[in-house]
Motif scaffolding. Sequence first.
Motif, mmCIF file in Angstrom:
data_model
loop_
_atom_site.group_PDB
_atom_site.id
_atom_site.type_symbol
_atom_site.label_atom_id
_atom_site.label_comp_id
_atom_site.label_asym_id
_atom_site.label_seq_id
_atom_site.Cartn_x
_atom_site.Cartn_y
_atom_site.Cartn_z
ATOM 1 N N TRP A 12 60.806 27.643 143.915
ATOM 2 C CA TRP A 12 59.943 27.454 142.737
ATOM 3 C C TRP A 12 58.472 27.560 143.126
ATOM 4 O O TRP A 12 57.675 28.184 142.409
ATOM 5 C CB TRP A 12 60.230 26.081 142.118
ATOM 6 C CG TRP A 12 59.324 25.774 140.966
ATOM 7 C CD1 TRP A 12 59.436 26.209 139.680
ATOM 8 C CD2 TRP A 12 58.148 24.955 141.002
ATOM 9 N NE1 TRP A 12 58.412 25.739 138.910
ATOM 10 C CE2 TRP A 12 57.599 24.955 139.683
ATOM 11 C CE3 TRP A 12 57.501 24.234 142.003
ATOM 12 C CZ2 TRP A 12 56.442 24.256 139.364
ATOM 13 C CZ3 TRP A 12 56.350 23.538 141.684
ATOM 14 C CH2 TRP A 12 55.831 23.548 140.385
ATOM 15 N N LEU A 13 58.100 26.999 144.301
ATOM 16 C CA LEU A 13 56.715 27.105 144.764
ATOM 17 C C LEU A 13 56.326 28.554 145.017
ATOM 18 O O LEU A 13 55.223 29.002 144.655
ATOM 19 C CB LEU A 13 56.519 26.283 146.042
ATOM 20 C CG LEU A 13 56.546 24.758 145.902
ATOM 21 C CD1 LEU A 13 56.358 24.115 147.272
ATOM 22 C CD2 LEU A 13 55.458 24.279 144.945
ATOM 23 N N ASN A 14 57.235 29.318 145.659
ATOM 24 C CA ASN A 14 56.940 30.722 145.936
ATOM 25 C C ASN A 14 56.775 31.511 144.635
ATOM 26 O O ASN A 14 55.882 32.357 144.502
ATOM 27 C CB ASN A 14 58.058 31.336 146.787
ATOM 28 C CG ASN A 14 58.018 30.827 148.219
ATOM 29 O OD1 ASN A 14 56.966 30.419 148.713
ATOM 30 N ND2 ASN A 14 59.172 30.838 148.885
ATOM 31 N N ALA A 15 57.659 31.244 143.684
ATOM 32 C CA ALA A 15 57.587 31.948 142.406
ATOM 33 C C ALA A 15 56.294 31.599 141.672
ATOM 34 O O ALA A 15 55.650 32.465 141.064
ATOM 35 C CB ALA A 15 58.803 31.595 141.549
ATOM 36 N N ARG A 16 55.908 30.323 141.731
ATOM 37 C CA ARG A 16 54.678 29.901 141.066
ATOM 38 C C ARG A 16 53.458 30.567 141.681
ATOM 39 O O ARG A 16 52.559 31.047 140.983
ATOM 40 C CB ARG A 16 54.542 28.381 141.147
ATOM 41 C CG ARG A 16 53.379 27.810 140.371
ATOM 42 C CD ARG A 16 53.139 26.370 140.731
ATOM 43 N NE ARG A 16 52.730 26.236 142.142
ATOM 44 C CZ ARG A 16 52.434 25.074 142.723
ATOM 45 N NH1 ARG A 16 52.528 23.950 142.038
ATOM 46 N NH2 ARG A 16 52.068 25.031 144.000
ATOM 47 N N ASP A 17 53.419 30.628 143.035
ATOM 48 C CA ASP A 17 52.292 31.253 143.720
ATOM 49 C C ASP A 17 52.225 32.750 143.407
ATOM 50 O O ASP A 17 51.143 33.312 143.226
ATOM 51 C CB ASP A 17 52.397 31.042 145.227
ATOM 52 C CG ASP A 17 52.205 29.580 145.617
ATOM 53 O OD1 ASP A 17 51.679 28.820 144.792
ATOM 54 O OD2 ASP A 17 52.599 29.211 146.738
ATOM 55 N N SER A 18 53.399 33.386 143.381
ATOM 56 C CA SER A 18 53.434 34.814 143.061
ATOM 57 C C SER A 18 52.930 35.066 141.639
ATOM 58 O O SER A 18 52.161 36.001 141.396
ATOM 59 C CB SER A 18 54.862 35.346 143.215
ATOM 60 O OG SER A 18 54.930 36.706 142.852
ATOM 61 N N LEU A 19 53.354 34.210 140.714
ATOM 62 C CA LEU A 19 52.900 34.346 139.330
ATOM 63 C C LEU A 19 51.397 34.120 139.221
ATOM 64 O O LEU A 19 50.699 34.837 138.495
ATOM 65 C CB LEU A 19 53.649 33.345 138.444
ATOM 66 C CG LEU A 19 53.245 33.313 136.958
ATOM 67 C CD1 LEU A 19 53.503 34.675 136.322
ATOM 68 C CD2 LEU A 19 54.010 32.211 136.227
ATOM 69 N N ALA A 20 50.885 33.139 139.978
ATOM 70 C CA ALA A 20 49.449 32.864 139.949
ATOM 71 C C ALA A 20 48.654 34.067 140.439
ATOM 72 O O ALA A 20 47.612 34.414 139.875
ATOM 73 C CB ALA A 20 49.144 31.630 140.803
ATOM 74 N N ARG A 21 49.148 34.717 141.521
ATOM 75 C CA ARG A 21 48.456 35.907 142.034
ATOM 76 C C ARG A 21 48.451 37.021 141.005
ATOM 77 O O ARG A 21 47.443 37.722 140.834
ATOM 78 C CB ARG A 21 49.108 36.366 143.342
ATOM 79 C CG ARG A 21 48.826 35.456 144.532
ATOM 80 C CD ARG A 21 49.257 36.127 145.829
ATOM 81 N NE ARG A 21 50.700 36.311 145.891
ATOM 82 C CZ ARG A 21 51.549 35.417 146.406
ATOM 83 N NH1 ARG A 21 51.085 34.279 146.904
ATOM 84 N NH2 ARG A 21 52.846 35.657 146.433
ATOM 85 N N GLN A 22 49.570 37.197 140.322
ATOM 86 C CA GLN A 22 49.647 38.239 139.293
ATOM 87 C C GLN A 22 48.716 37.930 138.127
ATOM 88 O O GLN A 22 48.082 38.831 137.569
ATOM 89 C CB GLN A 22 51.091 38.378 138.804
ATOM 90 C CG GLN A 22 52.069 38.859 139.864
ATOM 91 C CD GLN A 22 51.653 40.185 140.471
ATOM 92 O OE1 GLN A 22 51.226 41.109 139.764
ATOM 93 N NE2 GLN A 22 51.774 40.294 141.793
ATOM 94 N N LEU A 23 48.638 36.650 137.760
ATOM 95 C CA LEU A 23 47.756 36.267 136.661
ATOM 96 C C LEU A 23 46.296 36.505 137.014
ATOM 97 O O LEU A 23 45.493 36.885 136.155
ATOM 98 C CB LEU A 23 47.987 34.802 136.289
ATOM 99 C CG LEU A 23 49.321 34.479 135.600
ATOM 100 C CD1 LEU A 23 49.457 32.976 135.370
ATOM 101 C CD2 LEU A 23 49.437 35.214 134.259
ATOM 102 N N VAL A 24 45.936 36.261 138.290
ATOM 103 C CA VAL A 24 44.572 36.538 138.735
ATOM 104 C C VAL A 24 44.258 38.023 138.599
ATOM 105 O O VAL A 24 43.187 38.415 138.112
ATOM 106 C CB VAL A 24 44.371 36.070 140.190
ATOM 107 C CG1 VAL A 24 43.048 36.597 140.740
ATOM 108 C CG2 VAL A 24 44.402 34.554 140.268
#
Length: 315
Positions: A12-24
């Motif tokens: 879940w942490l990895n998915a959240r970080d990946s999503l955050a990078r995409q949102l940036v």
Amino acid sequence: MRFFAVWVYLSWLNARDSLARQLVKIGQIRNVICCWMLRYLPYGAVLQIFRCIYVLPFVGRSLKNRAFVADANKQTLLNQHGQKGFVLTTQRRLVMEMAATWGQNRWILAELAQCRKQLNEIVEPLHMAGKPVILAPLHMVSDVLAGIVGSGLTPGKTTVIVSSSVEVFQLQVRSLGGIDLDYCSIHDDNREIAGNLTEAIMEAAELKRNIMIFPDITPDYTINTNADATAKMSCQLFGRSAHLHSGILRIARILAAEVVFYHLYDDCGLKLHAFTAVNARDLKKVMPEIIETSIRQYPDDWMLWHAHSLFFINE
């Protein structure tokens, strides 16, 4: 089971970080597109795009709460409804300010130049007649744009007295928008206020600069900076006992100045309405009339409907 819980948590942490990078990345692309639109498209078209995207159910909670207060105030004073109106006014202000500063949008810059020319036709003859000038813009459409219009007038220098810290007027934004103003904040240290204001008043008396004060600022913006009863002027607004900030009245009397009220309004483009110059001795009577008339005539352009007490703050 414990391993599975740890695996789920780390996944879940990895998915959240990946999503955050995409949102940036998406945010960066969005900013580039917005800057391009603000620079190369008519700002009215950009505004319509924003209004289609950011409709009332999707605006932030803070703006939505201010819209509720604004609607209640407008209903009480003018018997008008419409939370959406305040949201649209706020969205329009943000788009216009970004277009005039970061975007350097040629359409809105041309309209601002025309407004400045129109206002200077009133200000310049006053200076030629040897009369100090106080500019009194109302909080209509945008206070930043009103400042842009009021800067650069004869004699070329203006000090604006603001009710919040001058740091909010970033130097780069002021430069981009052509806002050639000196700021004196009433939230500064008292000795600094006195020094800056005294210097500005002396230069205004010598016809070397204008002073700008927003006369429709509501008393609750400044109540924490000056508890003295003389900071407020009693008057009648909308058939009620009300208070306006008296700073403009006191400075006008000191200078024996002519006060030029003006405000922006939106009528298929940015327009300016300027009033005949008011002498200091007539200011106490005329100022409430100008403020009420302007708000009644352009209620959707006035920016301060969300102020809880408006002009009717309790003693």
